[in-house]
Design a protein around this motif. Structure first.
Motif, mmCIF file in Angstrom:
data_model
loop_
_atom_site.group_PDB
_atom_site.id
_atom_site.type_symbol
_atom_site.label_atom_id
_atom_site.label_comp_id
_atom_site.label_asym_id
_atom_site.label_seq_id
_atom_site.Cartn_x
_atom_site.Cartn_y
_atom_site.Cartn_z
ATOM 1 N N ALA A 1 0.819 -1.213 0.000
ATOM 2 C CA ALA A 1 0.000 0.000 0.000
ATOM 3 C C ALA A 1 0.854 1.265 0.000
ATOM 4 O O ALA A 1 2.065 1.223 0.241
ATOM 5 N N SER A 2 0.179 2.376 -0.251
ATOM 6 C CA SER A 2 0.836 3.681 -0.196
ATOM 7 C C SER A 2 0.910 4.158 1.250
ATOM 8 O O SER A 2 -0.037 3.980 2.023
ATOM 9 N N SER A 3 2.010 4.778 1.615
ATOM 10 C CA SER A 3 2.171 5.334 2.950
ATOM 11 C C SER A 3 1.065 6.360 3.221
ATOM 12 O O SER A 3 0.786 7.216 2.387
ATOM 13 N N GLY A 4 0.436 6.249 4.376
ATOM 14 C CA GLY A 4 -0.667 7.134 4.725
ATOM 15 C C GLY A 4 -2.024 6.477 4.628
ATOM 16 O O GLY A 4 -2.976 6.901 5.291
ATOM 17 N N TYR A 5 -2.152 5.448 3.774
ATOM 18 C CA TYR A 5 -3.407 4.712 3.649
ATOM 19 C C TYR A 5 -3.735 4.048 4.984
ATOM 20 O O TYR A 5 -2.826 3.585 5.664
ATOM 21 N N PRO A 6 -5.002 4.033 5.456
ATOM 22 C CA PRO A 6 -6.241 4.381 4.747
ATOM 23 C C PRO A 6 -6.617 5.860 4.813
ATOM 24 O O PRO A 6 -7.732 6.222 4.438
ATOM 25 N N GLY A 7 -5.714 6.694 5.304
ATOM 26 C CA GLY A 7 -5.933 8.137 5.261
ATOM 27 C C GLY A 7 -5.439 8.702 3.946
ATOM 28 O O GLY A 7 -5.469 8.035 2.907
ATOM 29 N N SER A 8 -4.944 9.920 3.962
ATOM 30 C CA SER A 8 -4.462 10.559 2.734
ATOM 31 C C SER A 8 -3.093 10.006 2.352
ATOM 32 O O SER A 8 -2.302 9.604 3.213
ATOM 33 N N TYR A 9 -2.824 9.948 1.069
ATOM 34 C CA TYR A 9 -1.561 9.408 0.564
ATOM 35 C C TYR A 9 -1.238 10.067 -0.778
ATOM 36 O O TYR A 9 -2.117 10.623 -1.446
ATOM 37 N N GLU A 10 0.017 9.995 -1.143
ATOM 38 C CA GLU A 10 0.459 10.562 -2.418
ATOM 39 C C GLU A 10 0.400 9.505 -3.520
ATOM 40 O O GLU A 10 0.563 8.309 -3.261
ATOM 41 N N LYS A 11 0.164 9.962 -4.726
ATOM 42 C CA LYS A 11 0.167 9.092 -5.901
ATOM 43 C C LYS A 11 1.356 9.433 -6.782
ATOM 44 O O LYS A 11 2.067 10.399 -6.547
ATOM 45 N N GLY A 12 1.552 8.625 -7.811
ATOM 46 C CA GLY A 12 2.571 8.936 -8.808
ATOM 47 C C GLY A 12 3.967 8.447 -8.485
ATOM 48 O O GLY A 12 4.930 8.843 -9.152
#
Length: 336
Positions: A246-257
């Motif tokens: 998963a992306s760091s910050g998930y399940p809250g806000s996280y950065e893409k790209g």
């Protein structure tokens, strides 16, 4: 189309409907109350006490259940769901349930509205952190089979839950065709329904499809034609484990790209499949494009073998801010 219509899909679309349906058909589930105003819900909490499960009535991407261990937790959950409307219109009503203790399992069936073919058992890992700590997610990993679902428990699930559900939906003129998922709590060898999903479960489907040796398409066609009784499915006896990256910050806000590297290294590993979830293709590179990004899934002769191989594959994949749980499948090891 293979899947339930809108009336049948209300089993997932409204937790209140599902609870009332289970009550009508004597399907085992936790005691509950349904509330349309935060004031009534809070009053009930103060009178009832905790722990409790506070659930948004509608669809909330797998995050609409808050386990409230204290009175403050419960009141905050009601505020979050019904007042702040974090889950939008899904929070117009809440279902407040007794807190069931035991071990969770997932059980999924194919059904044409009258006949059922069960899939092997599986177990999801909802919380974000190791040891089942932190807020719930859409699922951080899964394995199949789930040792907690013994042959005896499996029979109880079919006879007390899955078959009565399909029969009950038909009686209520809501014939259910497609894939029906039951999220269960197993306590002292007895299954209780936590929730229904009108679809494959994610990430349970990844290990299940890895174990499915038969072609999926004829099964889906048989569901549509209502002749599922003519179908048989062959399953791999080996275990399968899926680790969600998963992306760091998930399940809250996280950065893409973020650029993902290492996928080409995993391609050469036997009995490993990387299922893409939150990814995108940009400038000839695969990048992150969601909270749960990849489901790295492996087969093994035993659950420990499958765990080892899946984490071996995970170790070869990386991006800036990658996060995954380190304990997927550990519950099965305790059972064994």
């Amino acid at each position: 189309i293979c899947g339930p219509d809108s009336r049948a899909a209300e089993l997932e679309g409204s937790k209140a409907f599902a609870k009332e349906f289970m009550k009508r058909h004597q399907i085992p589930t936790a005691d509950y109350q349904i509330f349309s105003t935060p004031e009534e819900a809070k009053k009930y909490v103060l009178n009832r006490g905790t722990p409790l499960a506070i659930k948004a009535d509608g669809l909330a991407a797998g995050k609409g259940v808050i386990l409230a261990m204290t009175e403050k937790d419960a009141l905050d959950a009601i505020e979050t769901i019904m007042v702040k409307r974090v889950f939008g219109d899904a929070g117009k009503r809440v279902v407040i349930e007794e807190f069931l203790q035991g071990e969770e399992a997932s059980f999924i069936v194919f059904t044409d509205g009258f006949n059922l073919i069960p899939m092997p058992s599986s177990q999801d890992h909802k919380p974000i952190y190791d040891g089942d700590q932190g807020p719930n997610t859409g699922g951080m990993g899964a394995y199949s089979p789930a040792p907690v679902v013994t042959p005896e428990v499996r029979e109880k699930i079919m006879q007390k839950i899955m078959i009565p559900t399909i029969k009950g939906m038909a009686v209520e003129n809501r014939v259910y065709k497609g894939i029906l998922y039951a999220g269960l709590m197993i306590k002292d060898g007895e299954p209780w329904v936590l929730e229904f999903n009108a679809r494959f479960g994610d990430p349970e489907t990844q290990p299940l499809l890895m174990r499915m040796k038969s072609d999926l398409l004829p099964v889906l066609e048989a569901i549509i034609a209502e002749n599922l009784h003519e179908i048989s499915i062959e399953w791999d006896n080996r275990a399968a484990v899926c680790v969600v990256m998963a992306s760091s910050g998930y399940p809250g806000s996280y950065e893409k790209g973020k650029v993902i590297s290492g996928l080409e290294e995993v391609e050469g590993l036997p009995d490993v499949q990387v299922f893409h979830a939150g990814t995108a293709w940009r400038n000839s590179q695969i990048i992150t494009n969601g909270g749960r990004v990849l489901g790295v899934t492996a087969l093994g002769d035993t659950i420990p073998d499958a765990i080892s191989l899946s984490y071996k594959a995970v170790s070869k994949i990386t991006w800036e801010g990658v996060y995954y749980r380190k304990d997927i499948g550990r519950k099965a090891l305790k059972k064994n």
